[in-house]
Each structure stands twice: as C-alpha cells, then as structure tokens.
Design a protein around this motif. Structure first.
Motif, PDB file in Angstrom:
ATOM      1  N   ALA A  96       0.834  -1.187   0.000  1.00 17.09           N
ATOM      2  CA  ALA A  96       0.000   0.000   0.000  1.00 17.09           C
ATOM      3  C   ALA A  96       0.872   1.241   0.000  1.00 17.09           C
ATOM      4  CB  ALA A  96      -0.925  -0.008   1.218  1.00 17.09           C
ATOM      5  N   TYR A 105      -3.835   4.796   4.128  1.00 15.60           N
ATOM      6  CA  TYR A 105      -3.246   4.402   2.855  1.00 15.60           C
ATOM      7  C   TYR A 105      -4.282   4.582   1.748  1.00 15.60           C
ATOM      8  CZ  TYR A 105       0.952   2.732   5.086  1.00 15.60           C
ATOM      9  OH  TYR A 105       2.140   2.680   5.773  1.00 15.60           O
ATOM     10  N   TRP A 108      -3.736   0.581  -2.994  1.00 14.21           N
ATOM     11  CA  TRP A 108      -3.503  -0.803  -2.588  1.00 14.21           C
ATOM     12  C   TRP A 108      -3.214  -1.680  -3.800  1.00 14.21           C
ATOM     13  CZ3 TRP A 108      -3.553  -2.372   2.522  1.00 14.21           C
ATOM     14  CH2 TRP A 108      -3.980  -1.415   3.435  1.00 14.21           C
TER      15      TRP A 108
END
Length: 118
Positions: A96, A105, A108
């Motif tokens: 991530a 985050y 991904w």
C-alpha cells in the motif's frame, strides 16, 4: 499510483521469501509505503512501513527481527524480505502507498499469497 505485488508462494517453516511491489507513477518516491496481510478468517493487519522523507521503518511486533522492508526508488519498487517464516505468517500480503502525512493508505495492490507449511 498503481501497485503490483508479487513474490508469494509456498515455503516451509523457517524459510524465506522476498515480496516485491512495483509501483507506477512518477512520484513514487514521495509516498510512504506499507505492507499489510490478511489471514483466512481474520482482519487485515499492519506488517511493516517505510517513510519516504527519512527512511524510517516500522514493524508489527509479530515480525520484528524477521522481516525487513526496503525500497528502490530508481526501480519504483518496495520489498519485504521475510525470514524465519512461521505457519502463522500464512496470509495474503498487500502493499500500500500513501502520501506522506496522510492518516490512511490511499492505494492498494492486489495481494500475493504466502503459505508457510509446518
């Protein structure tokens, strides 16, 4: 940023694997990078992180001393070296990325499966 994780596989307990996460985008070096994992029936958990600004690394207690995160900005790639693997490390591993300072985050990868046999 688009992320592509690879390197998973089947390994015996005590063995090693190195995961790679290739990132697209010109500003890869400005992103903090992390690895997470999700074991069957469990929630996703943090494994390791690396900040872009000062190169600091962070690890979950369960992997400290066994795993190492690193990055190669020239190749837009982040790595997770996993040593002394245990059956409880079995999981899908995700890389991530987030903008430095962001609380979460933003990007991904698709995940790569690591299976550790006893």
């Amino acid at each position: 940023v688009q992320l592509q994780a690879s390197g998973g596989g089947l390994v015996q307990a005590g063995g090693s694997l190195r995961l790679s996460c290739a990132a697209s985008g010109r500003t890869f070096r400005w992103y903090d990078m992390g690895w997470f994992r999700q074991a069957p029936g469990k929630e996703r958990e943090f494994v390791a992180a690396l900040t872009w600004s000062d190169g600091k690394t962070y690890y979950a207690d369960s992997v400290k001393g066994r795993f190492a995160i690193s990055r190669d900005n020239a190749k837009n790639t982040v790595f997770l070296q996993m040593n002394s693997l245990k059956p409880e490390d079995t999981a899908v591993y995700y890389c991530a990325a987030k903008v430095s300072g962001s609380p979460a985050y933003d990007y991904w990868g698709q995940g790569t499966l690591v299976t550790v046999s006893s």
